[in-house]
Design an enzyme around this catalytic site. Sequence first.
Site, PDB file in Angstrom:
ATOM      1  N   ASN A   1      23.846 -40.256  31.742  1.00  0.00           N
ATOM      2  CA  ASN A   1      25.338 -40.108  31.667  1.00  0.00           C
ATOM      3  C   ASN A   1      25.976 -40.816  32.538  1.00  0.00           C
ATOM      4  O   ASN A   1      27.134 -41.127  32.190  1.00  0.00           O
ATOM      5  CB  ASN A   1      25.554 -38.669  31.679  1.00  0.00           C
ATOM      6  CG  ASN A   1      25.222 -37.793  32.915  1.00  0.00           C
ATOM      7  OD1 ASN A   1      24.160 -38.181  33.657  1.00  0.00           O
ATOM      8  ND2 ASN A   1      26.233 -36.713  33.237  1.00  0.00           N
TER       9      ASN A   1
ATOM     10  N   GLY B   1      19.329 -34.254  36.826  1.00  0.00           N
ATOM     11  CA  GLY B   1      18.965 -34.443  35.490  1.00  0.00           C
ATOM     12  C   GLY B   1      19.096 -32.619  35.030  1.00  0.00           C
ATOM     13  O   GLY B   1      19.999 -31.990  35.733  1.00  0.00           O
ATOM     14  N   SER B   2      18.267 -32.287  33.975  1.00  0.00           N
ATOM     15  CA  SER B   2      18.291 -30.784  33.589  1.00  0.00           C
ATOM     16  C   SER B   2      17.579 -29.864  34.427  1.00  0.00           C
ATOM     17  O   SER B   2      16.852 -30.135  35.281  1.00  0.00           O
ATOM     18  CB  SER B   2      17.680 -30.867  32.245  1.00  0.00           C
ATOM     19  OG  SER B   2      16.246 -31.142  32.271  1.00  0.00           O
TER      20      SER B   2
ATOM     21  N   GLU C   1      19.908 -32.401  41.719  1.00  0.00           N
ATOM     22  CA  GLU C   1      21.077 -32.089  41.182  1.00  0.00           C
ATOM     23  C   GLU C   1      21.138 -31.797  39.587  1.00  0.00           C
ATOM     24  O   GLU C   1      20.737 -32.634  38.758  1.00  0.00           O
ATOM     25  CB  GLU C   1      22.061 -33.508  41.250  1.00  0.00           C
ATOM     26  CG  GLU C   1      22.289 -33.745  42.695  1.00  0.00           C
ATOM     27  CD  GLU C   1      23.328 -32.845  43.463  1.00  0.00           C
ATOM     28  OE1 GLU C   1      23.933 -32.006  42.704  1.00  0.00           O
ATOM     29  OE2 GLU C   1      23.614 -32.921  44.682  1.00  0.00           O
ATOM     30  N   LEU C   2      21.259 -30.537  39.383  1.00  0.00           N
ATOM     31  CA  LEU C   2      20.786 -30.172  37.987  1.00  0.00           C
ATOM     32  C   LEU C   2      22.109 -29.763  37.131  1.00  0.00           C
ATOM     33  O   LEU C   2      23.200 -30.319  37.408  1.00  0.00           O
ATOM     34  CB  LEU C   2      20.016 -28.958  38.330  1.00  0.00           C
ATOM     35  CG  LEU C   2      18.828 -29.399  38.943  1.00  0.00           C
ATOM     36  CD1 LEU C   2      17.831 -27.844  39.349  1.00  0.00           C
ATOM     37  CD2 LEU C   2      17.931 -30.422  38.428  1.00  0.00           C
TER      38      LEU C   2
ATOM     39  N   CYS D   1      27.641 -33.018  34.052  1.00  0.00           N
ATOM     40  CA  CYS D   1      27.289 -31.735  34.396  1.00  0.00           C
ATOM     41  C   CYS D   1      28.324 -30.874  34.829  1.00  0.00           C
ATOM     42  O   CYS D   1      27.975 -29.618  34.955  1.00  0.00           O
ATOM     43  CB  CYS D   1      25.976 -31.972  35.568  1.00  0.00           C
ATOM     44  SG  CYS D   1      26.721 -33.221  36.902  1.00  0.00           S
TER      45      CYS D   1
ATOM     46  N   GLU E   1      24.073 -24.472  28.947  1.00  0.00           N
ATOM     47  CA  GLU E   1      24.795 -25.700  29.043  1.00  0.00           C
ATOM     48  C   GLU E   1      24.858 -26.582  27.870  1.00  0.00           C
ATOM     49  O   GLU E   1      23.829 -26.981  27.405  1.00  0.00           O
ATOM     50  CB  GLU E   1      24.169 -26.569  30.226  1.00  0.00           C
ATOM     51  CG  GLU E   1      24.869 -27.787  30.537  1.00  0.00           C
ATOM     52  CD  GLU E   1      24.379 -28.714  31.593  1.00  0.00           C
ATOM     53  OE1 GLU E   1      24.878 -29.328  32.301  1.00  0.00           O
ATOM     54  OE2 GLU E   1      23.162 -28.668  31.672  1.00  0.00           O
TER      55      GLU E   1
END
Length: 469
Positions: free
Chosen positions: A149, A225-226, A245-246, A279, A373
């Site tokens: 993204n 990411g996820s 970083e989720l 996110c 999410e």
Amino acid sequence: MKMHVGGQWIGKDDVIEVLNPFDGAVVDTVPRAGTDDVTEAIATAVRGAEVMRRMPAFERYELLHKAADLMTERLDDLGRTITLEEGKILPEGMGEAARAQETITLSAEEAKRLTGETLDLSAASNGAGKFGFTLRVPCGVVAAITPFNFPLNLVCHKVGPALAAGNAVLLKPASDTPLSGVKLVEIMLDAGFPPEAVSVVTGSGAAIGDAIASDERVRKISFTGSRDVGEHICRTAGLKRVTMELGSNSPVVVMDDADLDKVAEGVTSSGFANAGQVCISAQRILVEGAVYGDFIDALTPKVEGLTTGDPLKDGTTMGPMIRESDAERVEGWISDAISGGARLVTGGGREGTLHQPTILADVSPAMRVSCDEIFGPAVALTRVDDIDAAIAMANDTNYGLSASIFTQDIDRALKYAQQVESGNIHINWGTQWRADLMPYGGLKESGMGKEGPRYTIHEMTETKMVVIH
């Protein structure tokens, strides 16, 4: 484009097509890396880490500054590449390219600021005649695994600090959007970084991710990411440093004294930029009952004023989602919410990868559009009674990345800031805002560690304690 492995650019017969999300056209191709490529890239990075460890900090600063200058020269190409491979509108692509240049500039400056501290060891009962100080040293080989993204700026948030700290870096960009990351590696090499110090492998995370994460020679992993993939990487990585970083389902609280026009502007900006594929996108909008209807009236025309279409065309204010399967997922979640009693205020439709900007009202917190999410262009409105109920609902999630409140009451604002479990708190703006120099990261299952060049460098270095007897 090629990938950079073993200190050289290489291609392969087996390639991945990089598609324009808007029309499906092939933008370019990249090699499909295998585990043997990962093995070679890591072996090369081990040698590169020794070169970088010996490189003076001022030289690292100079090389990163030169890279930032090259980014400025190539800004138009970088911005257009972001839009072509990711689908965000061109102004957003250009804005990301400019932010990425700033991130590299910040990384350059921080290369000169790696400091330790002195300790008066005589303060210990057995410390008479002792003196100590700490040194910060590079981790060695850093693996940077990045999402689709923000295919340039989030790469820069990992590559820039890794090099500034004296590490070698192995980049694994998202397979949907690898071109921006490959172009950044080109820039780093053109700026003069040693070829052994910067590698990029292009391929599916499912195929090569475990080979990167499990290798003992990789001493630091930085992943964005996820939540599920992040947890898998942590389980695979073993005893090494990780930054995660989720995801999130960011809450925006609207109190009865809020400026509703400003709230509508902030929610539209935070909820629908990059088609909601951020996110920290505003997702759960928790509105005090007294202004619930008025807020819907203020928000609806702003969202309906968004224009979807070709992200390269003037006048388009929201582009496509990255894949049609993602747009289908969002469409399905919205349909499920409506079936469960939520009210469709506007939007809800889809054409290929283009999903309409959507407002859902009367959403139950148990609905998937609220508790998971959504990562798409939709916001879910829920009525709350007061600030205490809003805080409880904001915290009723496994996530904790970004949260915001709109109020003119300083007591309520500070209560929210102190009690909401989130790594980023915004007062009188939406959840999707970030300055690249600030500490950025989540709580709970939104991750661990902080980004922002100054803070990332601390994550990518280790502390030595030196005692003089």
